[in-house]
Design a protein around this motif. Sequence first.
Motif, PDB file in Angstrom:
ATOM      1  N   ILE A 206      12.956 -14.396  29.887  1.00  0.00           N
ATOM      2  CA  ILE A 206      13.488 -13.613  31.002  1.00  0.00           C
ATOM      3  C   ILE A 206      12.555 -12.464  31.388  1.00  0.00           C
ATOM      4  CG2 ILE A 206      15.364 -12.098  31.767  1.00  0.00           C
ATOM      5  CD1 ILE A 206      17.286 -13.802  30.177  1.00  0.00           C
ATOM      6  N   LEU A 207      12.123 -11.678  30.418  1.00  0.00           N
ATOM      7  CA  LEU A 207      11.313 -10.503  30.726  1.00  0.00           C
ATOM      8  C   LEU A 207      10.118 -10.437  29.787  1.00  0.00           C
ATOM      9  CD1 LEU A 207      10.943  -7.849  32.326  1.00  0.00           C
ATOM     10  CD2 LEU A 207      12.334  -6.724  30.572  1.00  0.00           C
ATOM     11  N   ALA A 208       8.940 -10.367  30.388  1.00  0.00           N
ATOM     12  CA  ALA A 208       7.704 -10.254  29.617  1.00  0.00           C
ATOM     13  C   ALA A 208       6.818  -9.188  30.246  1.00  0.00           C
ATOM     14  CB  ALA A 208       6.971 -11.592  29.555  1.00  0.00           C
ATOM     15  N   PHE A 209       6.020  -8.553  29.397  1.00  0.00           N
ATOM     16  CA  PHE A 209       5.077  -7.543  29.849  1.00  0.00           C
ATOM     17  C   PHE A 209       3.659  -7.951  29.443  1.00  0.00           C
ATOM     18  CE2 PHE A 209       9.078  -5.284  29.217  1.00  0.00           C
ATOM     19  CZ  PHE A 209       9.195  -4.571  30.405  1.00  0.00           C
ATOM     20  N   ARG A 210       2.687  -7.443  30.193  1.00  0.00           N
ATOM     21  CA  ARG A 210       1.294  -7.668  29.833  1.00  0.00           C
ATOM     22  C   ARG A 210       0.500  -6.397  30.125  1.00  0.00           C
ATOM     23  NH1 ARG A 210      -1.733 -11.880  28.370  1.00  0.00           N
ATOM     24  NH2 ARG A 210      -3.972 -11.928  28.805  1.00  0.00           N
ATOM     25  N   VAL A 211      -0.319  -6.019  29.176  1.00  0.00           N
ATOM     26  CA  VAL A 211      -1.176  -4.853  29.336  1.00  0.00           C
ATOM     27  C   VAL A 211      -2.634  -5.289  29.189  1.00  0.00           C
ATOM     28  CG1 VAL A 211      -0.982  -4.226  26.893  1.00  0.00           C
ATOM     29  CG2 VAL A 211      -1.653  -2.494  28.573  1.00  0.00           C
ATOM     30  N   THR A 212      -3.472  -4.791  30.080  1.00  0.00           N
ATOM     31  CA  THR A 212      -4.895  -5.130  30.097  1.00  0.00           C
ATOM     32  C   THR A 212      -5.698  -3.842  30.209  1.00  0.00           C
ATOM     33  OG1 THR A 212      -4.395  -7.192  31.273  1.00  0.00           O
ATOM     34  CG2 THR A 212      -6.701  -6.453  31.270  1.00  0.00           C
TER      35      THR A 212
END
Length: 880
Positions: A206-212
């Motif tokens: 449902i909910l995912a985050f990504r940091v770059t």
Amino acid sequence: MDKSNTGQLKKNPIALLISLTLGVPIPIVSAQEIEEEVETLRLETITVEAQKRRQSMQTVPVSVSAFSGKQLDQAVLKDIFDVASMVPASSAFQTQNVTNTSFSIRGIGTSSQNFGLDPSVGLYIDGIYRARQSSMVNNLVDIEAVEVLRGPQGTLFGKNTPSGAILIRSVAPSHDGANNFIEGTVGNYGLLNYSAAASVSAIDNILAFRVTGFGSQRDGFVSEVNTGSDVLNDRDRWGARLQALYTPSDDVTLRIIADYAEIDEICCAAPVQVSNAHATGIEGKFGTDSLLSQAPFNATIFDGSDFFDHKVALSFLPESQVEDSGLSAELNWDINEQFTLVSISAYRNFDSYDNIDSDFTDAHLFGTRNDSQQNSFSQELRIDYTSDRVTGILGAYYFRQDLDLDYSLYTGEQFNDFFLAGFAQGAFNDLLAGIDALSIATNGLIAASASPAPASTSFDHRADQKHESYAIFGQIDYQLSETLTLTTGLRYTDESKDLSTIFSEVLPADSTFPTFFTSVGDPADPESIVPGSLLYGAGVAGNVLAGIQANTIDITTANGQAALAALAPFQTLGWGFNPLGAITAARSDISDTLDDDQITGTLKLSYTPNRDTLMYVSYGTGYKSGGTNTDRISEGFDPIFAAEKSRSLEIGIKKDFPEQDLRVNAAIHSTNVDDIQANTFTGTGFNLQNAGDYKTSGLEVELTWLPTDTIEVGFVYARVNAEYDNFTRGNCWIAYTWHTGITDPGQEISESGAPNPYCDRSGDRPTGEPEDYAMLRVKKDFTVSDGVDAHIVAEYSYTGDVVLDGSNDPFAVQDSYSLLNLRFFMNFAKYDMDLVFWGRNVLDEEYINHVNFNTPLQEGKFNAYISDPATFGITLRKRF
């Protein structure tokens, strides 16, 4: 889908993809037939979004080059300049700072020097239009794919795309962490690159985050003789991106992206290419380099033969800073099996600052400072439709941008001496000495002479531009038969721009800026000594002084006092600036408005006789809005320039030969551009105008061949014939004429018998565009040991001769050159890790990087931007 006999019969997956994309029915074949064919189908299926939906590149009737994130990583392609070198008929280069970055496709591009210009190549990151080209120069990190679309994209990508578009997609958040990595690179010139990205699943599915995040530092490769070695053309940049992916159901996807990046570099070096110390073809003629080599300047002079020594001499190091940030949201809602609603909203902010030594010498003459703030908002809303025989898109687009620019040209402590000795060629020294002697004789009753061009004077302007654009667009692909598909599209665009520019001339101690004179003139040319000119005023003042010395003028009388008025201009601080040129002359403020609308579109017919072949013919139009000149321009010069419109015909083929593992994509094209926008530096300012009509045509070929299981061969070729079909008010030769005395053949004589200040450039080539470009790439796979696979790649490219200056000055030509890049790649399967040893331009080929320019206020002299030398490095990438 036919579900009968699924145990014995299947559809070929590539054929299925073509069927879904084009609506072409594909016969069912047996599993045995598939197994036999898969043995020969080793060519990669490349997915693109050239038509704003995911399709196989081989099924799209668009000339497009695409690179997956994997290809970018393995080839160590770290910025858009690296990518452009792999694409036929495409170029990207920087000029005086990172803010001035230019892109072109098929010989059609735009200078980024003037902030009022929109780019001819549309730039999009994650579907968001980037108004400033320099927002694309930062590192390509955590990228899913890069696509370069050639030819007008006036329907789906209708914001300023008369020549093509560059699409960049970043990697989206995921729940399985499949794309998590950390990477580091070290190389010569102190190169240090580092980057990392990771996804986190907050709510399963449902909910995912990504940091770059990433950073890049490198020493320069050009030395400044007074400061130190390897200080210019360095790297100092970093950035971060935070994403959230929300999928509350199978039908709804919301992706939010926030990003921020900074660049703070010492850029960019422009060594002397042609010196004017003395003329090459006129004996006894000397220029500003000869003057500056002497006292009081004692400047370091380069004769041009040492251009590739990577050395410059400056009064101070240039500054180049950029802050780029934004927030976007993309919503995809599958309303049903046929309709999808797409909404893309974005706010972006782009700030840039640069400060350069714009006399390009270590004499303290003058500098230029630009400080700009730009913010924009865009909203795209569209409906995508899919059925058995029809796919379509209907949408609306809104774009708003506010631009605030503070510009300043300021003088240094030696500019006054430079003016007196250089521009006036000593003609005023006796006059000023006479005025000073008279002042002493009268005990100061008559004022002494004043500095004509004092230090710490600034010529400033503040330009505010507000830009709004509205558009509605639609495109339909209709399957006429099993082998024919018709594509039609239209876009209506409405543009408005409001410009307000306030000019100021600020002398030391806030003295009033004098406007007595209008031009310097040529002391050797009596026709230039006309009323209102500086030389005319000097002549009148000289006669007064001569009369006083001969006692024919009695300054104690009324007539004598009236005669002294002729000396007053030369007793006023800054009297030499106004006649010097447009960039130092007073002018009135500008307030102007541009309103324009345009209909653009496309018509394509695609023919797929079999699943391995696509042939197409397309006709498309493109449009780039007109604009408002944000530079300091001559009084009376129209600040508004009209829209640039293109019409292009293209015939292409995309053909796979499965049995030979060979893919050939080729296209021939012809484009006419009306009112192309040209911006060329003349040595005293930029000449921005609608040049007239422009034509480009050519051939493009991209070939991939897998002759064996371990060898891959790639070949790219582009032929671009580009020239101005009609350009009657172009720039004239400056350097070549100064050195040789040979007049530009395009220059005409006006009715009064004087040379026309413009030259006919019809038939000439554009700046920075080679006619021929080719690249051969060979890749060899092999196994080092159990669990360690490797490959080695050699890339050899050829670039034909390039015209470096808009006047086609004979001195402004870069001869053809070739580059060799090498890479050795290893994958350690046990550790899920890659190691790449790489080298670019390993033979250290020396060439000018697309552009040279007439050195400001130094006639007969060229400076040019230098290319990167041989660079080497090691990149380690670990997935986790």
